[in-house]
Design a protein around this motif. Structure first.
Motif, PDB file in Angstrom:
ATOM      1  N   UNK A 189       1.544  74.711   7.666  1.00 28.84           N
ATOM      2  CA  UNK A 189       2.726  74.329   8.438  1.00 28.84           C
ATOM      3  C   UNK A 189       3.591  75.542   8.727  1.00 28.84           C
ATOM      4  N   UNK A 190       4.531  75.360   9.655  1.00 27.66           N
ATOM      5  CA  UNK A 190       5.441  76.425  10.064  1.00 27.66           C
ATOM      6  C   UNK A 190       6.864  76.005   9.727  1.00 27.66           C
ATOM      7  N   UNK A 191       7.559  76.814   8.950  1.00 26.51           N
ATOM      8  CA  UNK A 191       8.958  76.504   8.664  1.00 26.51           C
ATOM      9  C   UNK A 191       9.828  77.027   9.799  1.00 26.51           C
ATOM     10  N   UNK A 192      11.009  76.459   9.939  1.00 21.94           N
ATOM     11  CA  UNK A 192      11.915  76.857  11.007  1.00 21.94           C
ATOM     12  C   UNK A 192      12.379  78.300  10.796  1.00 21.94           C
ATOM     13  N   UNK A 193      12.618  78.672   9.538  1.00 17.76           N
ATOM     14  CA  UNK A 193      13.031  80.047   9.244  1.00 17.76           C
ATOM     15  C   UNK A 193      11.940  81.030   9.649  1.00 17.76           C
ATOM     16  N   UNK A 194      10.681  80.699   9.362  1.00 12.85           N
ATOM     17  CA  UNK A 194       9.561  81.571   9.737  1.00 12.85           C
ATOM     18  C   UNK A 194       9.426  81.660  11.252  1.00 12.85           C
ATOM     19  N   UNK A 245      21.283  74.189  11.825  1.00 13.91           N
ATOM     20  CA  UNK A 245      21.854  73.353  12.882  1.00 13.91           C
ATOM     21  C   UNK A 245      20.822  72.649  13.756  1.00 13.91           C
ATOM     22  N   UNK A 246      19.652  73.253  13.966  1.00 10.19           N
ATOM     23  CA  UNK A 246      18.677  72.636  14.879  1.00 10.19           C
ATOM     24  C   UNK A 246      18.253  71.238  14.427  1.00 10.19           C
ATOM     25  N   UNK A 247      17.914  71.013  13.150  1.00 12.65           N
ATOM     26  CA  UNK A 247      17.583  69.640  12.733  1.00 12.65           C
ATOM     27  C   UNK A 247      18.765  68.680  12.905  1.00 12.65           C
ATOM     28  N   UNK A 248      19.986  69.173  12.647  1.00 18.91           N
ATOM     29  CA  UNK A 248      21.167  68.326  12.785  1.00 18.91           C
ATOM     30  C   UNK A 248      21.432  67.956  14.243  1.00 18.91           C
ATOM     31  N   UNK A 249      21.060  68.847  15.152  1.00 17.79           N
ATOM     32  CA  UNK A 249      21.330  68.632  16.582  1.00 17.79           C
ATOM     33  C   UNK A 249      20.298  67.713  17.239  1.00 17.79           C
ATOM     34  N   UNK A 279      14.506  75.672  23.369  1.00 17.70           N
ATOM     35  CA  UNK A 279      15.597  75.238  22.501  1.00 17.70           C
ATOM     36  C   UNK A 279      15.235  75.330  21.020  1.00 17.70           C
ATOM     37  N   UNK A 280      14.073  75.902  20.702  1.00 15.35           N
ATOM     38  CA  UNK A 280      13.709  76.140  19.314  1.00 15.35           C
ATOM     39  C   UNK A 280      13.116  74.957  18.591  1.00 15.35           C
ATOM     40  N   UNK A 281      12.617  73.960  19.335  1.00 17.88           N
ATOM     41  CA  UNK A 281      12.013  72.786  18.697  1.00 17.88           C
ATOM     42  C   UNK A 281      10.485  72.821  18.725  1.00 17.88           C
ATOM     43  N   UNK A 282       9.919  73.700  19.512  1.00 18.22           N
ATOM     44  CA  UNK A 282       8.480  73.950  19.512  1.00 18.22           C
ATOM     45  C   UNK A 282       8.258  75.456  19.570  1.00 18.22           C
ATOM     46  N   UNK A 283       7.143  75.907  18.988  1.00 15.16           N
ATOM     47  CA  UNK A 283       6.782  77.323  19.020  1.00 15.16           C
ATOM     48  C   UNK A 283       5.297  77.455  19.314  1.00 15.16           C
ATOM     49  N   UNK A 284       4.946  78.540  19.982  1.00 15.27           N
ATOM     50  CA  UNK A 284       3.542  78.780  20.321  1.00 15.27           C
ATOM     51  C   UNK A 284       2.846  79.488  19.166  1.00 15.27           C
ATOM     52  N   UNK A 285       1.774  78.871  18.726  1.00 10.84           N
ATOM     53  CA  UNK A 285       0.962  79.449  17.659  1.00 10.84           C
ATOM     54  C   UNK A 285      -0.518  79.132  17.915  1.00 10.84           C
ATOM     55  N   UNK A 286      -1.386  79.910  17.267  1.00 11.96           N
ATOM     56  CA  UNK A 286      -2.826  79.692  17.360  1.00 11.96           C
ATOM     57  C   UNK A 286      -3.319  79.160  16.020  1.00 11.96           C
ATOM     58  N   UNK A 287      -4.031  78.021  16.062  1.00  9.15           N
ATOM     59  CA  UNK A 287      -4.555  77.393  14.851  1.00  9.15           C
ATOM     60  C   UNK A 287      -6.080  77.337  14.960  1.00  9.15           C
ATOM     61  N   UNK A 288      -6.752  78.083  14.106  1.00 13.62           N
ATOM     62  CA  UNK A 288      -8.218  78.148  14.097  1.00 13.62           C
ATOM     63  C   UNK A 288      -8.776  78.465  15.484  1.00 13.62           C
ATOM     64  N   UNK A 297      12.112  70.277  11.570  1.00 18.08           N
ATOM     65  CA  UNK A 297      12.386  69.463  12.750  1.00 18.08           C
ATOM     66  C   UNK A 297      11.587  68.170  12.692  1.00 18.08           C
ATOM     67  N   UNK A 298      10.306  68.269  12.326  1.00 19.44           N
ATOM     68  CA  UNK A 298       9.457  67.074  12.223  1.00 19.44           C
ATOM     69  C   UNK A 298      10.005  66.110  11.176  1.00 19.44           C
ATOM     70  N   UNK A 299      10.423  66.634  10.039  1.00 16.69           N
ATOM     71  CA  UNK A 299      10.972  65.782   8.972  1.00 16.69           C
ATOM     72  C   UNK A 299      12.252  65.092   9.431  1.00 16.69           C
ATOM     73  N   UNK A 300      13.114  65.835  10.129  1.00 15.71           N
ATOM     74  CA  UNK A 300      14.365  65.243  10.621  1.00 15.71           C
ATOM     75  C   UNK A 300      14.086  64.115  11.597  1.00 15.71           C
ATOM     76  N   UNK A 301      13.081  64.304  12.440  1.00 12.17           N
ATOM     77  CA  UNK A 301      12.734  63.275  13.422  1.00 12.17           C
ATOM     78  C   UNK A 301      12.192  62.026  12.741  1.00 12.17           C
ATOM     79  N   UNK A 302      11.356  62.201  11.721  1.00 12.70           N
ATOM     80  CA  UNK A 302      10.759  61.063  11.013  1.00 12.70           C
ATOM     81  C   UNK A 302      11.809  60.237  10.283  1.00 12.70           C
TER      82      UNK A 302
END
Length: 383
Positions: free
Chosen positions: A24-29, A66-70, A110-119, A130-135
């Protein structure tokens, strides 16, 4: 100058630049590698106050909080498509690379998605916080807001399809009778600001709001302002919802007859013939003259036979007179002439009768051609 977000988009379009990730990717990372300009762009888009004086690391730390709160505030202004993207990303932790571009870019900036490569596969990753806040949210209110927003945006597109350009105040007044719930001017402005950003197919500028196909919205606005006594034509809710479909054009009897004319005389498929008349109608809607449309078809098709040219002139004239002009606030030239003469506003004008938009009257064969060529009408568009 290109914005920081645009720079990020441009660089990330190169597949090799999507950084790899495991787990997983943390918001700080996710925020740590971004520049101060990138972080400031996120803050500005979300209108988060009191952060402008912070240094880069401190700004990243505050955005992590702030992003999860927003998120609840952000969800209230999304359409259904973008809302579903948030839900899916929260549930799965990622979205496919080919997910709808407007929504993914909106969330990325807006910092709610990031581009990454997985496998070895590119993914839009949602940070874990962000995912946890949404759930944890009760999404029923956001879901209803998304449905309501999608309907409102479609009505807005319908209005702009008929009128071309509207100010915020005009939009609010014309939209109000078609809404199921009251919407303030401030709320409408906020919704449209966000809708432009996530790709709702409309334009915004000093002129107000414009149809996405409008080439020169300011010119359309000037044409409307030349007719202060002409009211905007009224349309039903069903008409606006239909006109709010993407790439909608009103295919009236004149339009369909022109399509059949091309099919018959050029052995074109119905789809190809319709495509040409669709393009022609869009030009006319924005104010193109009949002579310009004749030149358009002469560039597209062979016209060696004079009878064929006359046929084009007749169909162009008829389409011109029955098309709803943006400069005429949704009226067609025929409607204005019939209303002026006390006639019903429906009916078919004989091909060859063209209306001068400046005077609102039909042009005689010996009158100057309204296209502005300086020739008599019979020796120009009516020849």
């Amino acid at each position: 100058m290109m914005s920081s977000a645009q720079n990020r988009n441009q660089l990330a379009e190169k597949v090799e630049l999507w950084p790899p990730i495991e787990g997983s990717l943390s918001l700080a990372e996710a925020l740590a590698p971004l520049s101060k300009g990138d972080l400031t762009a996120i803050r500005s888009l979300l209108k988060l106050a009191g952060l402008s004086s912070l240094k880069k690391d401190d700004l990243a730390a505050r955005l992590t909080e702030l992003l999860p709160e927003h998120l609840p505030e952000l969800l209230l202004w999304l359409d259904e498509e973008t809302f579903q993207l948030v839900k899916k990303a929260a549930a799965d932790g990622w979205l496919a690379e080919n997910s709808p571009y407007g929504g993914t870019t909106y969330l990325f900036e807006r910092g709610y998605l990031f581009r990454r490569s997985v496998k070895g596969k590119n993914r839009w990753i949602m940070p874990a916080e962000i995912a946890d806040a949404c759930k944890k949210l009760d999404l029923s209110a956001a879901r209803e807001a998304a449905k309501r927003n999608a309907r409102t945006i479609r009505l807005v597109r319908g209005l702009l399809n008929y009128y071309g350009v509207l100010s915020l105040e005009e939009m609010h007044r014309l939209l109000a009778p078609h809404l199921s719930a009251e919407l303030s001017v401030r709320e409408l402005k906020k919704l449209l600001e966000e809708a432009v950003q996530y790709g709702a197919s409309l334009q915004a500028g000093d002129y107000g709001y414009a149809d996405d196909a409008a080439v020169d919205p300011s010119q359309v606005r000037q044409e409307q302002q030349l007719r202060p006594d002409l009211t905007f034509r009224e349309f039903s809710t069903d008409e606006l919802m239909q006109a709010g479909e993407f790439d909608y054009i009103e295919r009236n009897a004149s339009y369909k007859a022109f399509v059949r004319f091309l099919e018959t005389n050029y052995s074109l498929s119905e789809e190809d013939a319709d495509g040409l008349i669709f393009e022609c109608s869009m030009y006319i809607q924005e104010g193109a003259r009949p002579s310009q449309m004749l030149e358009f078809f002469q560039e597209q098709l062979e016209m060696e036979d004079m009878l064929l040219v006359q046929g084009f002139i007749g169909h162009i004239t008829e389409l011109h007179n029955t098309t709803r002009f943006w400069g005429l606030k949704g009226h067609s030239p025929n409607e204005l002439t019939q209303e002026k003469n006390g006639e019903e506003t429906v009916g078919k004008t004989a091909a060859g009768n063209v209306v001068d938009l400046a005077t609102g009257r039909k042009v005689g064969r010996n009158d100057p051609c309204p296209c502005g060529s300086g020739k008599k009408f019979k020796k120009c568009c009516g020849g």
